[in-house]
Design an enzyme around this catalytic site. Structure first.
Site, PDB file in Angstrom:
ATOM      1  N   SER A   1      -9.025  -1.627   1.306  1.00 40.75           N
ATOM      2  CA  SER A   1      -8.264  -2.676   2.192  1.00 40.75           C
ATOM      3  C   SER A   1      -7.809  -2.906   3.415  1.00 40.75           C
ATOM      4  CB  SER A   1      -7.748  -3.876   1.185  1.00 40.75           C
ATOM      5  OG  SER A   1      -8.186  -4.468   0.371  1.00 40.75           O
TER       6      SER A   1
ATOM      7  N   GLU B   1     -14.601  -1.991  -4.838  1.00 45.47           N
ATOM      8  CA  GLU B   1     -13.907  -1.713  -3.336  1.00 45.47           C
ATOM      9  C   GLU B   1     -12.598  -0.482  -3.325  1.00 45.47           C
ATOM     10  OE1 GLU B   1     -10.379  -5.099  -2.779  1.00 45.47           O
ATOM     11  OE2 GLU B   1      -9.702  -2.995  -2.133  1.00 45.47           O
TER      12      GLU B   1
ATOM     13  N   GLU C   1      -0.234  -3.696 -13.079  1.00 43.76           N
ATOM     14  CA  GLU C   1      -1.572  -4.202 -13.406  1.00 43.76           C
ATOM     15  C   GLU C   1      -1.380  -4.189 -15.185  1.00 43.76           C
ATOM     16  OE1 GLU C   1      -4.398  -4.515  -9.759  1.00 43.76           O
ATOM     17  OE2 GLU C   1      -3.118  -2.316 -10.457  1.00 43.76           O
TER      18      GLU C   1
ATOM     19  N   ARG D   1       1.898  -0.221  -9.241  1.00 41.89           N
ATOM     20  CA  ARG D   1       1.040  -1.706  -9.820  1.00 41.89           C
ATOM     21  C   ARG D   1       1.240  -1.655 -11.108  1.00 41.89           C
ATOM     22  NH1 ARG D   1      -2.631  -3.035  -5.009  1.00 41.89           N
ATOM     23  NH2 ARG D   1      -1.385  -1.714  -3.500  1.00 41.89           N
TER      24      ARG D   1
ATOM     25  N   ARG E   1     -10.964   1.336 -13.404  1.00 47.50           N
ATOM     26  CA  ARG E   1     -10.388   1.997 -12.311  1.00 47.50           C
ATOM     27  C   ARG E   1      -9.666   1.255 -11.562  1.00 47.50           C
ATOM     28  NH1 ARG E   1     -12.017  -3.316  -9.239  1.00 47.50           N
ATOM     29  NH2 ARG E   1     -12.891  -4.341 -10.982  1.00 47.50           N
ATOM     30  N   HIS E   2      -8.715   1.166 -12.582  1.00 49.16           N
ATOM     31  CA  HIS E   2      -6.960   1.011 -12.807  1.00 49.16           C
ATOM     32  C   HIS E   2      -6.133   1.928 -12.677  1.00 49.16           C
ATOM     33  CE1 HIS E   2      -9.061  -3.342 -11.103  1.00 49.16           C
ATOM     34  NE2 HIS E   2      -8.164  -2.933  -9.872  1.00 49.16           N
TER      35      HIS E   2
ATOM     36  N   ARG F   1      -9.960   6.649  -6.376  1.00 48.26           N
ATOM     37  CA  ARG F   1     -11.377   5.875  -6.076  1.00 48.26           C
ATOM     38  C   ARG F   1     -12.067   6.729  -4.854  1.00 48.26           C
ATOM     39  NH1 ARG F   1     -10.385  -0.176  -6.467  1.00 48.26           N
ATOM     40  NH2 ARG F   1      -9.406  -1.129  -8.519  1.00 48.26           N
TER      41      ARG F   1
HETATM   42  P1  ATP Z   1      -8.518  -4.248  -6.978  1.00 51.11           P
HETATM   43  O1  ATP Z   1      -9.114  -5.590  -6.336  1.00 51.11           O
HETATM   44  O2  ATP Z   1      -9.452  -3.173  -6.830  1.00 51.11           O
HETATM   45  O3  ATP Z   1      -7.539  -4.002  -7.839  1.00 51.11           O
HETATM   46  P2  ATP Z   1      -6.410  -4.463  -4.392  1.00 51.11           P
HETATM   47  O4  ATP Z   1      -7.535  -5.218  -3.707  1.00 51.11           O
HETATM   48  O5  ATP Z   1      -6.174  -5.202  -5.495  1.00 51.11           O
HETATM   49  O6  ATP Z   1      -7.658  -3.843  -5.246  1.00 51.11           O
HETATM   50  P3  ATP Z   1      -5.367  -3.361  -2.223  1.00 51.11           P
HETATM   51  O7  ATP Z   1      -4.111  -4.193  -2.619  1.00 51.11           O
HETATM   52  O8  ATP Z   1      -5.999  -3.944  -1.918  1.00 51.11           O
HETATM   53  O9  ATP Z   1      -6.145  -3.322  -3.576  1.00 51.11           O
HETATM   54  O10 ATP Z   1      -5.415  -1.380  -2.060  1.00 51.11           O
HETATM   55  C1  ATP Z   1      -5.849  -1.343  -1.108  1.00 51.11           C
HETATM   56  C2  ATP Z   1      -6.201   0.349  -2.211  1.00 51.11           C
HETATM   57  O11 ATP Z   1      -5.456   1.375  -3.321  1.00 51.11           O
HETATM   58  C3  ATP Z   1      -7.306  -0.489  -3.302  1.00 51.11           C
HETATM   59  O12 ATP Z   1      -9.264  -0.486  -2.539  1.00 51.11           O
HETATM   60  C4  ATP Z   1      -8.217   0.782  -3.891  1.00 51.11           C
HETATM   61  O13 ATP Z   1      -8.235   2.055  -3.709  1.00 51.11           O
HETATM   62  C5  ATP Z   1      -6.536   1.149  -4.248  1.00 51.11           C
HETATM   63  N1  ATP Z   1      -6.171   0.895  -4.866  1.00 51.11           N
HETATM   64  C6  ATP Z   1      -4.772   0.065  -5.438  1.00 51.11           C
HETATM   65  N2  ATP Z   1      -4.254  -0.725  -7.151  1.00 51.11           N
HETATM   66  C7  ATP Z   1      -5.457   0.386  -7.427  1.00 51.11           C
HETATM   67  C8  ATP Z   1      -4.437   0.790  -9.007  1.00 51.11           C
HETATM   68  N3  ATP Z   1      -4.356   0.037  -9.737  1.00 51.11           N
HETATM   69  N4  ATP Z   1      -5.670   1.376  -9.113  1.00 51.11           N
HETATM   70  C9  ATP Z   1      -6.322   2.657  -8.487  1.00 51.11           C
HETATM   71  N5  ATP Z   1      -5.915   2.781  -7.479  1.00 51.11           N
HETATM   72  C10 ATP Z   1      -6.053   1.339  -6.624  1.00 51.11           C
HETATM   73 MG    MG Z   2      -7.981  -5.098  -1.950  1.00 52.89          MG
END
Ligand code: ATP
Ligand code: MG
Length: 443
Positions: A369, A366, A221, A219, A227-228, A417
């Site tokens: 999902s 979170e 991001e 990602r 937590r990311h 997480r």
């Molecule tokens: P958030 O809103 O917390 O950034 P997300 O909704 O973008 O998460 P999803 O695409 O739903 O993340 O991914 C499913 C799961 O994968 C998340 O609930 C989380 O546990 C994990 N996850 C997603 N992105 C990341 C990240 N950048 N770092 C660590 N864990 C991640």
């Molecule tokens: Mg999510």
């Protein structure tokens, strides 16, 4: 230098009463040398713990005594001798050595302290992860992470899931958006995959019925949070002939099983971290999105409108509310507005504004999902379009829906997480060996 010469026992596996006069050989790092003149103690550390080597000057070869005294901390040694019970030593024994092999001498000073007496900054620890891992607490985290993944594999295998792997180099964004790392693939543009989602679904069309994958997700991001990560490990499942409620049960049961297994098999590591685990009670509370909004708005502060996503502050408010009501940290939020869930989430047939998407939350963040997915190709195309994406880019995926796609559902849970919430660690980087974040690309 074969294993037979260098090590017969891990330090934690030696019981002098059982072994008697038989020679033992331990191998590891020089944790500590205490030279008291007439007596010298060398503590050797391996992955399992510590063993004490005791040398009494008068009773032992002079050369051996001098070798021991001069050992530099964190050098690698192999020690052969006889184990004797000693209540004051780690693991309850001491080794009277016949031989100490110095296999590799450490330089000094060390890049950081290993005794835990000086608390190093996370950045210092990550820069010298190989030394950081020699600390008991760091090893404990990765023992537990291993146990978590082992339990996940066992649980899913026993529940009829096949372990699969999907490509990490892809041509299309899973969910569109900007959070992708572009790469050069020969002369074409490609991306590092942000999720195995589309591939898991194609496997449902292939009839694999129940699949899981444990693998990296990427990602791009921009944010730098606790937590990311930019490269994380996702535990993903997809299951056919299931709706969202079916896979929620699999998720909560898996999380409870993982906690049980960690308690059962990693108690020493939990103790080293000072963590007392409680197995979360199932079923987890199910809160609707509407309930969640109401909880936030009833507390005053920033008001949420229907259709807003839940930010970090809102998640905390809801988490505290659930904890107060149930004494539990884990809960689900269900019945989300279709618009704020990914295009592949199935809308309710009788109310398409709401989707069969869900999030599984921990009090602090979170965790997962998931959703029942759309299996009807026309509906999927229209959802892709209404999220501003071009269905042409998804042709390889859409094709799998036109020749017999069963109804299906699934989720993804971040491994890091899961581990960090279990251990109460507050920075995600602590539970990854070599984290990738905004600033960190090495080691
Ligand atoms: P958030 O809103 O917390 O950034 P997300 O909704 O973008 O998460 P999803 O695409 O739903 O993340 O991914 C499913 C799961 O994968 C998340 O609930 C989380 O546990 C994990 N996850 C997603 N992105 C990341 C990240 N950048 N770092 C660590 N864990 C991640
Ligand atoms: Mg999510």
């Amino acid at each position: 230098m074969s294993l037979a010469d260098l090590r017969t026992h891990y330090t934690a596996a030696i019981n002098p009463e059982e072994i008697g006069d038989e020679k033992v050989t331990i191998a590891g790092w020089v944790h500590e040398v205490r030279d008291l003149g007439g007596i010298c103690f060398v503590v050797v550390r391996d992955r399992t713990g510590r063993g004490q080597v005791t040398l009494v000057k008068k009773k032992i070869d002079k050369e051996l005594f001098d070798t021991a005294r001069k050992l530099v901390r964190e050098s690698v040694v192999s020690v052969t001798g006889t184990a004797k019970p000693e209540g004051k030593a780690p693991n309850g024994y001491e080794i009277i050595p016949d031989e100490i092999k110095l296999l590799n001498e450490s330089q000094s000073p060390l890049p950081m302290d290993t005794t835990g007496k000086v608390e190093a900054e996370l950045d210092t620890r990550l820069d010298s992860r190989f030394i950081d891992l020699r600390r008991e607490q760091t090893t404990a985290v990765f023992n537990i992470r291993h146990e978590v993944l082992r339990a996940v594999r066992d649980f899913l295998t026993d529940s009829g899931f096949l372990e699969t792997s999907s490509p990490k180099v892809v041509a299309t964004a899973t969910e569109g958006g900007t959070s992708l790392f572009p790469i050069t693939y020969f002369d074409r543009e490609a991306f590092l995959n942000q999720s195995p989602q589309l591939f898991k679904q194609i496997l449902m069309s292939g009839g694999l019925d129940r699949v899981f994958e444990i693998g990296p997700i990427f990602r791009a991001e921009e944010h730098d949070t606790r937590r990311h990560l930019n490269e994380a490990t996702s535990i993903d499942i997809e299951a056919s002939f299931c709706d969202h409620f079916d896979v929620m049960v699999i998720l909560e049961d898996m999380v409870a099983y993982v906690y049980e297994q960690v308690i059962e098999n990693a108690s020493a590591s939990l103790e080293a971290l000072g963590v007392e685990l409680q197995v979360p009670k199932t079923p987890f509370m199910r809160l609707t999105y509407d309930d969640a909004i109401e909880v936030v708005n009833s507390k005053g502060g920033d008001m949420l409108a229907w259709g807003d996503d839940l930010g970090t502050a809102a998640e905390h408010t809801i988490g505290e509310h659930v904890f107060k009501e149930t004494g539990e940290s884990h809960y689900f939020i269900i019945d989300w507005p279709t618009e704020i869930k990914p295009f592949y989430a199935m809308p309710y047939e009788d109310n398409p504004l709401l989707s069969k998407g869900f999030d599984m939350m921990h009090r602090t963040m979170e965790l997962s999902s998931g959703a029942q997915r759309i299996h009807i190709p026309e509906l999927l195309v229209s959802r892709i379009e209404s999220q501003g994406l071009d269905p042409e880019g998804f042709e390889f995926y859409l094709k799998a829906f036109r020749y017999g796609m069963p109804p299906h559902a699934g989720w993804g849970i971040g491994c890091e997480r899961l581990v960090m919430t279990m251990l109460g660690v507050d920075n995600i980087r602590d539970v990854v060996l070599f984290p990738r974040d905004r600033r960190r690309l090495s080691p």
